[in-house]
Write an enzyme that holds these catalytic residues in place. Sequence first.
Site, short mmCIF file in Angstrom:
data_model
loop_
_atom_site.label_atom_id
_atom_site.label_comp_id
_atom_site.label_asym_id
_atom_site.label_seq_id
_atom_site.Cartn_x
_atom_site.Cartn_y
_atom_site.Cartn_z
N THR A 125 82.28 -64.97 16.15
CA THR A 125 82.75 -64.15 17.26
C THR A 125 81.55 -63.73 18.10
OG1 THR A 125 82.67 -62.18 15.85
CG2 THR A 125 84.79 -63.29 16.07
N ASP A 126 81.78 -63.60 19.40
CA ASP A 126 80.69 -63.29 20.32
C ASP A 126 80.51 -61.79 20.49
OD1 ASP A 126 79.93 -65.99 20.98
OD2 ASP A 126 81.80 -66.14 22.10
N LYS A 127 79.58 -61.43 21.31
CA LYS A 127 79.23 -60.03 21.53
C LYS A 127 80.44 -59.20 21.94
CE LYS A 127 76.21 -57.12 24.37
NZ LYS A 127 75.22 -57.10 25.46
N VAL A 129 83.23 -58.72 20.40
CA VAL A 129 84.53 -59.18 19.91
C VAL A 129 84.74 -58.69 18.48
CG1 VAL A 129 85.99 -61.19 19.44
CG2 VAL A 129 84.46 -61.18 21.42
N ASP A 527 81.33 -62.36 26.00
CA ASP A 527 82.31 -63.37 25.64
C ASP A 527 82.96 -63.15 24.29
OD1 ASP A 527 80.14 -65.90 26.94
OD2 ASP A 527 81.19 -64.27 27.87
#
Length: 528
Positions: A125-127, A129, A527
């Site tokens: 998972t991205d920043k 999330v 994202d």
Amino acid sequence: MPSDASTGYVDDQPGDEAYKRGALYKQTKARRADYDSDKEAKRPCTEDSDVALAGTSEEKEARLPKRKVAVMVGYCGTGYHGMQYNPPNRTIEAELFEAFVKAGAISRANSTDLKKNGFMRAARTDKGVHAGGNVISLKLIIEDPAIKDKINEHLPPGIRVWGISRVNKAFDCRKLCGSRWYEYLLPTYSFIGPKPNTYLARTIEQCGEAASEKPDRDQESLDFWEAFRKAVDEKFTQEEQDAIVNYVAPSKEDFDENSGLYQKVKQYKQMENAHRRSYRVSSAKLARFREAMKQYLGPHNFHNYTLGKDFKDPSTVRFMKDITVSDPFVIGEMKTEWVSIKIHGQSFMLHQIRKMISMATLVARCNCSPERIAQSYGPQKINIPKAPALGLLLESPVYEGYNKRLLEFGYEPIDFRNYQKEMDTFKMVHIYDKIYKEEVDENVFNAFFNYIDAFNQVTGAQGEPTKSHDPAKIQLSIIDFLLPCSSSPQENASPEAQKAPETPAGDNTISAEQPKTATEVPTTQSDA
């Protein structure tokens, strides 16, 4: 051996003094010093030598075997630079790894490198999330029956370990994950049509006058904005309204919070915000959005829903197994209405879900046909904006197929349903509440859609296709794609509308992979 000249032999070996001055001697001396230092460190001290030896013996006896396990975790991504270990940035994996070491699940000897423990995650998972459930596989010392509780004691409240399950040595949580569930929380005011006099509103009006491919009349949104206009007329004079519309924020040095005009602008925005949050989506508008989301079911070419992928790239074909859109529900002091969208797919590409949500929401906002989404799977390049990362969370990976093999090997299946009650409580406190609060404080979704409504710049190549220019490679903006009747939006826009609007407040960062264009809009979140 003689060394004088009479013998015809000259000794070419350096003497002791010359040797000591040479580089080789210095290097040898340094190596001996290192050796002596290591030897000294390993030698037990003469005093209390029995204790030192006994300690060494006890450490060897206390060494416990590592077991391959699947660790089921949940976390709030706020404040972290994504899931994956990426020093010196603060990440979820860094927090977990540190907790494993402190709890004794990873020995000190293996505490410096994730690779030594076979660390792998099911979904990255991205920043920003979140994840209600995610899986990591690695080797841990799990002899202590209370190891899970000890790990949680060393974790912040926003990260939890739900369970630890033994798996076979060949288990890879990413490769053996059969599918994944994601959830996206969306305020229903996102479905309201664009505010009158914005570029998108004029484009829809223009298409409404066209003979074909026109969107359906969105009377619901027209009534909503008419009610707001009447409220504004009661509060402000026409002169005040004109001043508010034309207001330009002064520089920081000249800004006066107590100025009369600024206070009027502030009141106007508060009225608009309260009016927007009072919106309750109609069954017809919600049905259109649900129909739009259904267009994603099955296998499709999602090359337009990620970055840097070509239509012919086979990796862009992804299979969506199930999609559900909940009934609306009201949350928080501001009484904002939300819907929950859950997407079950075999796998997802970078930004795919956020772009899917954005496309379907814009279908509802423009009141155009949901079938337009099916045309986005063709070779035509479309620049689809990313919906804010704020509403996205990983629900859980699914190991339906591999769980059967685990049972055959005598292991427990990897099933998040065993921890559903704890997960629901955690999500409500550490994920949902933070999403709701941040949306109210920052107006994330309002800023995102207002930016799109006002931005009219066509991105990508423009002009007529030539022999050397494939028309499918001319990148369309999302508005030109959804509303093809607006063939030349720049020509029809007023000079004021042709100016790019300001970036939403609180966001001045544009990443290298996301240029500041009409469709790749900077958002207040990163994202997913």
